[in-house]
Each structure stands twice: as C-alpha cells, then as structure tokens.
Design a protein around this motif. Structure first.
Motif, PDB file in Angstrom:
ATOM      1  N   GLN A  96       1.010  -1.343  -0.054  1.00 43.17           N
ATOM      2  CA  GLN A  96      -0.197  -0.221   0.121  1.00 43.17           C
ATOM      3  C   GLN A  96       0.842   1.120   0.003  1.00 43.17           C
ATOM      4  N   SER A  97       1.990   1.118   0.849  1.00 43.06           N
ATOM      5  CA  SER A  97       2.815   2.394   0.913  1.00 43.06           C
ATOM      6  C   SER A  97       3.635   2.471  -0.502  1.00 43.06           C
ATOM      7  N   ILE A  98       3.796   1.432  -1.173  1.00 34.71           N
ATOM      8  CA  ILE A  98       4.324   1.721  -2.475  1.00 34.71           C
ATOM      9  C   ILE A  98       3.466   2.304  -3.587  1.00 34.71           C
ATOM     10  N   ALA A  99       2.401   1.605  -3.535  1.00 35.66           N
ATOM     11  CA  ALA A  99       1.412   2.252  -4.264  1.00 35.66           C
ATOM     12  C   ALA A  99       0.791   3.682  -4.177  1.00 35.66           C
ATOM     13  N   GLU A 100       0.872   4.249  -2.971  1.00 34.44           N
ATOM     14  CA  GLU A 100       0.905   5.548  -2.364  1.00 34.44           C
ATOM     15  C   GLU A 100       2.015   6.430  -2.408  1.00 34.44           C
ATOM     16  N   PHE A 101       3.124   5.929  -3.118  1.00 36.55           N
ATOM     17  CA  PHE A 101       4.214   6.566  -3.093  1.00 36.55           C
ATOM     18  C   PHE A 101       4.803   7.135  -1.779  1.00 36.55           C
ATOM     19  N   ARG A 102       4.659   6.265  -0.828  1.00 37.56           N
ATOM     20  CA  ARG A 102       5.102   6.697   0.619  1.00 37.56           C
ATOM     21  C   ARG A 102       6.052   5.753   0.977  1.00 37.56           C
ATOM     22  N   TYR A 103       7.213   6.259   0.404  1.00 37.68           N
ATOM     23  CA  TYR A 103       8.730   5.464   0.348  1.00 37.68           C
ATOM     24  C   TYR A 103       9.093   5.297   1.796  1.00 37.68           C
ATOM     25  N   ALA A 104       9.233   6.258   2.508  1.00 41.06           N
ATOM     26  CA  ALA A 104       9.764   6.041   3.884  1.00 41.06           C
ATOM     27  C   ALA A 104       8.944   5.104   4.768  1.00 41.06           C
ATOM     28  N   ASP A 105       7.539   5.057   4.718  1.00 42.07           N
ATOM     29  CA  ASP A 105       6.759   4.244   5.166  1.00 42.07           C
ATOM     30  C   ASP A 105       7.046   2.637   4.592  1.00 42.07           C
ATOM     31  N   ALA A 106       7.361   2.609   3.472  1.00 42.90           N
ATOM     32  CA  ALA A 106       7.633   1.401   2.687  1.00 42.90           C
ATOM     33  C   ALA A 106       8.954   0.771   3.536  1.00 42.90           C
ATOM     34  N   VAL A 107       9.816   1.702   3.391  1.00 42.82           N
ATOM     35  CA  VAL A 107      11.164   1.220   3.991  1.00 42.82           C
ATOM     36  C   VAL A 107      11.126   1.040   5.308  1.00 42.82           C
ATOM     37  N   SER A 108      10.252   1.502   6.297  1.00 42.51           N
ATOM     38  CA  SER A 108       9.814   1.158   7.706  1.00 42.51           C
ATOM     39  C   SER A 108       9.235  -0.140   7.758  1.00 42.51           C
ATOM     40  N   SER A 109       8.390  -0.611   6.639  1.00 43.79           N
ATOM     41  CA  SER A 109       7.717  -2.039   6.471  1.00 43.79           C
ATOM     42  C   SER A 109       8.814  -2.981   6.318  1.00 43.79           C
ATOM     43  N   LEU A 110       9.635  -2.603   5.539  1.00 43.19           N
ATOM     44  CA  LEU A 110      10.686  -3.620   4.944  1.00 43.19           C
ATOM     45  C   LEU A 110      11.713  -4.019   6.246  1.00 43.19           C
ATOM     46  N   ASP A 111      12.031  -2.831   6.853  1.00 40.46           N
ATOM     47  CA  ASP A 111      12.670  -3.096   8.065  1.00 40.46           C
ATOM     48  C   ASP A 111      12.105  -3.801   9.117  1.00 40.46           C
ATOM     49  N   ALA A 112      10.836  -3.734   9.322  1.00 37.00           N
ATOM     50  CA  ALA A 112      10.185  -4.623  10.317  1.00 37.00           C
ATOM     51  C   ALA A 112      10.032  -5.972   9.778  1.00 37.00           C
ATOM     52  N   ILE A 113       9.815  -6.382   8.507  1.00 37.72           N
ATOM     53  CA  ILE A 113       9.839  -7.567   8.092  1.00 37.72           C
ATOM     54  C   ILE A 113      11.231  -8.289   7.985  1.00 37.72           C
ATOM     55  N   ALA A 114      12.304  -7.490   7.830  1.00 36.50           N
ATOM     56  CA  ALA A 114      13.735  -7.970   8.010  1.00 36.50           C
ATOM     57  C   ALA A 114      13.854  -8.526   9.651  1.00 36.50           C
ATOM     58  N   ASP A 115      13.437  -7.713  10.502  1.00 39.94           N
ATOM     59  CA  ASP A 115      13.573  -8.114  11.797  1.00 39.94           C
ATOM     60  C   ASP A 115      12.866  -9.390  12.387  1.00 39.94           C
ATOM     61  N   LEU A 116      11.594  -9.467  11.735  1.00 35.06           N
ATOM     62  CA  LEU A 116      10.794 -10.703  12.080  1.00 35.06           C
ATOM     63  C   LEU A 116      11.265 -11.682  11.295  1.00 35.06           C
ATOM     64  N   ALA A 117      11.936 -11.633  10.144  1.00 35.55           N
ATOM     65  CA  ALA A 117      12.351 -12.897   9.266  1.00 35.55           C
ATOM     66  C   ALA A 117      13.550 -13.673   9.811  1.00 35.55           C
ATOM     67  N   LYS A 118      14.219 -13.061  10.708  1.00 34.17           N
ATOM     68  CA  LYS A 118      15.361 -13.635  11.459  1.00 34.17           C
ATOM     69  C   LYS A 118      15.061 -14.909  12.056  1.00 34.17           C
ATOM     70  N   GLY A 119      15.724 -16.320  11.697  1.00 35.14           N
ATOM     71  CA  GLY A 119      15.365 -17.382  12.496  1.00 35.14           C
ATOM     72  C   GLY A 119      14.041 -17.970  11.710  1.00 35.14           C
ATOM     73  N   VAL A 120      13.288 -17.352  11.026  1.00 37.82           N
ATOM     74  CA  VAL A 120      12.251 -18.108  10.330  1.00 37.82           C
ATOM     75  C   VAL A 120      12.531 -18.835   9.278  1.00 37.82           C
ATOM     76  N   PRO A 121      12.217 -20.177   9.131  1.00 34.92           N
ATOM     77  CA  PRO A 121      12.699 -20.783   7.864  1.00 34.92           C
ATOM     78  C   PRO A 121      12.108 -20.250   6.526  1.00 34.92           C
ATOM     79  N   ALA A 122      10.987 -19.742   6.721  1.00 36.55           N
ATOM     80  CA  ALA A 122      10.277 -19.231   5.496  1.00 36.55           C
ATOM     81  C   ALA A 122      10.488 -17.725   5.213  1.00 36.55           C
ATOM     82  N   GLY A 123      11.212 -17.134   6.400  1.00 35.18           N
ATOM     83  CA  GLY A 123      11.037 -15.750   6.402  1.00 35.18           C
ATOM     84  C   GLY A 123      12.170 -14.999   5.251  1.00 35.18           C
ATOM     85  N   GLN A 124      13.200 -15.882   5.169  1.00 34.37           N
ATOM     86  CA  GLN A 124      14.094 -15.043   4.219  1.00 34.37           C
ATOM     87  C   GLN A 124      13.828 -15.167   2.959  1.00 34.37           C
TER      88      GLN A 124
END
Length: 346
Positions: free
Chosen positions: A40-68
């Motif tokens: 949604q952030s990408i669709a609305e050109f809210r790039y800072a919010d998109a980066v924040s979402s990606l950072d949060a995904i990166a934190d959660l994906a650690k140690g989860v087999p399907a996360g990477q």
C-alpha cells in the motif's frame, strides 16, 4: 489397576516443536500484515513508510525458515519501486559573488516513471547538502523540492546535492539505495559556484619559472605575466608583479616574506607567490613533445602573515617542439587553472 507411574511421559520434543511452529506461524502472519502495508505504501508513493515496513519484515524474518524467502521477495518489490523514481532538475542558479545572494533557488522534481507517464511524488524527503550544511526538505504537491541557499560568505567552487534521505536498517536495501545515489538515480548535483569579492585589495604576484633542467629562470617572468592579465580582465585592480628569484629558488619562505615586507611596506596587503617547474618532458613516437608543468602557489596576507589559500597543480602540455610543449603547459597552468583557483578561493 494402573498407577501414576504407569502413565506415559510427555513428549517434550514434540511439545517444543509444536510451540515453535505456532510461534513461526504467528511471525509469518505478522509478516503478511506488514507486506500489505508495504504494498500500500508503494502504491501511494510513501517510500519512507515502505522502508519502515521492510525493516520490520527483516527483523521478524530472522530465524524463521520461510522468512528469508519472503524478505528477498519484499526487498525486490521495493527495489523495483525505487527504480521507477526520477530526480529531474528544475532550477539551477548561475554563479554569484561572496556576499551576494543567488538570483534564484535550486530545485528538482521527484516523480515516478511508469512507461511514458511521469507522476509527481508529494512528501518525498530529500537531503539537500550544500557548503553551508545539510537539511531535509519535502517535495510539494507538484513533486518539487525547493532549496533557497543562504547568502554565501566566502568564495568556492563546490557542489549542491539533492539526494534521497531514505535510511533503511536493512543492510542490503541500504546498499542498493547508496548505489543508486552514486549512479545519479536517487541524487542530483548542481554547481554551487561563488567567486571572490576581494578584487580591490592591493596585491603583488611573484612566480618563478624553472627550465627543463630545473634551473631557475631569472631573466623573464612568463608565469607571473600569464596569470596577471586574466585576473585584471576578471575585475582585479591594484594588482601587479614583483621579482624575488633568489628567495623563491631557495624555498626559504620566511626570507621571501621578509623581503616582500621590506620592499612593499604597507603598500601591498596580499602576496601571491610560488614556483612553476617542468617535469616528464618526453618525445613521443609521432615526434611530438609532451611535458607537465607543476605549479605551487601560496596566497598570504602580508600584514598579518595569515595563509589565505594554497594549492599545487599539475598540468600537461604538448607541442611540436620542446619549447612549444613547455609553453603550452605553462600557459594553461597560469593563464587558466591558477586564474580559476584564485578567482574562486580568495
């Protein structure tokens, strides 16, 4: 009848695996929610919010087999969106003089390119870096980022840069953004050129030329003359030449300054002095000659002894003869390079 001791022992490994599976499922569910925010952030050109979402995904994906795998796909999605961003120059003022404001602001437009269609991006944060410092400015509804520079207080030939202020925690995304900036996709540079206002200070030039053998030339002052004329053409007045061959040849700066003060007294405030030597004089296979003129100039306030400016330049020269190559190098060094150096640094 059975007893408590006869009951089967709980399977701790199975319990642990079950608990871990529940935890992984919960994490993947959170990632799914964040992926929705990312899209949604990408669709609305809210790039800072998109980066924040990606950072949060990166934190959660650690140690989860399907996360990477999910993280890689999300990172690719965001990188694709960043590839569509464009920085377009809108306004770039011409050079000014120290103490005089630029005639117009610096400005760019941030947009997204989809095929042949450009859509302006509102609210995009740009880091604007200038000789006076850095600040973050948002693009307006029309995608334009406008920077009004302060009145420059000193001369200088510098750059003013608009760049993305996106600063992800995710190392791979951070590197990809930095690479885009280096290639000019997420950054735009303008000349920030300020000439000197100190053109009416009583000044003397003393440059000592050396021949191809390293011997000081005391019967002419080619480089001093070559430097003087264009400075006058650019508005310098109360400026002339003087000869101090022995002091310049010896490299004794203290003796040079003492001699200059003794000769000029309070009549000269600014002293431009230095040497021009010839190196790497060679003849090519085609018969042409080439060399390098290596010049060092220093500018001092004679009254205070303060260093105003100093530089060393190495300029090539070519010609059909040794003399022509040397003259070419000296002429370019003193008549062009040194002129610009002084005009934008004193």
């Amino acid at each position: 009848a059975g007893s408590v001791d006869d009951s089967p022992a709980p399977n701790k490994a199975a319990t642990t695996m079950g608990t871990q599976k529940i935890r992984n499922d919960e994490i993947l569910a959170q990632i799914t929610m964040l992926e929705g925010d990312l899209r949604q952030s990408i669709a609305e050109f809210r790039y800072a919010d998109a980066v924040s979402s990606l950072d949060a995904i990166a934190d959660l994906a650690k140690g989860v087999p399907a996360g990477q795998g999910r993280l890689d796909a999300d990172r690719s999605l965001l990188n694709g969106a960043l590839d569509a961003l464009r920085f377009e120059p809108i306004s770039s003022p011409s050079e000014t003089m120290a103490g005089v404001a630029f005639k117009k602001p610096f400005a760019i437009r941030v947009s997204v390119l989809n095929g042949d269609v450009k859509t302006p991006v509102s609210g995009f944060e740009c880091l604007v870096s200038s000789p006076s410092g850095s600040q973050v400015i948002e693009s307006g509804p029309d995608g334009v980022v406008t920077f009004v520079p302060s009145v420059p207080d000193r001369a200088g030939k510098n750059a003013l840069v608009f760049s993305s202020s996106l600063a992800p925690k995710d190392a791979e995304l951070r590197d990809s953004i930095a690479l885009r900036s280096e290639k000019g996709f997420l950054s735009l540079s303008f000349p920030h050129v300020v000439s000197t206002k100190n053109r009416r200070i009583a000044t003397t030039i003393s440059l000592l030329d050396f021949d191809k053998n390293g011997t000081a030339i005391t019967n002419m002052n080619f480089s001093s003359t070559t430097l003087l004329k264009p400075l006058i053409q650019r508005g310098f007045s109360r400026i002339g030449m003087a000869d101090f061959p022995n002091q310049l040849a010896s490299g004794d700066e203290a003796a040079l300054l003492k001699a200059a003060k003794a000769q000029f007294g309070a009549g000269v405030q600014r002293f431009i002095y230095g040497t021009v030597r010839i190196e790497n004089l060679v003849q090519g296979d085609d018969g042409a000659w080439s060399c390098e003129a290596v010049g060092k100039i220093t500018v001092r306030d004679l009254a205070t002894g303060d260093l105003i400016y100093e530089t060393t330049e190495r300029i090539p020269g070519v010609g059909k003869t040794e003399a022509a190559a040397i003259t070419d190098a000296r002429k370019t060094l003193s008549g062009e390079t040194f002129v610009d150096d002084l005009f934008y640094n004193m």
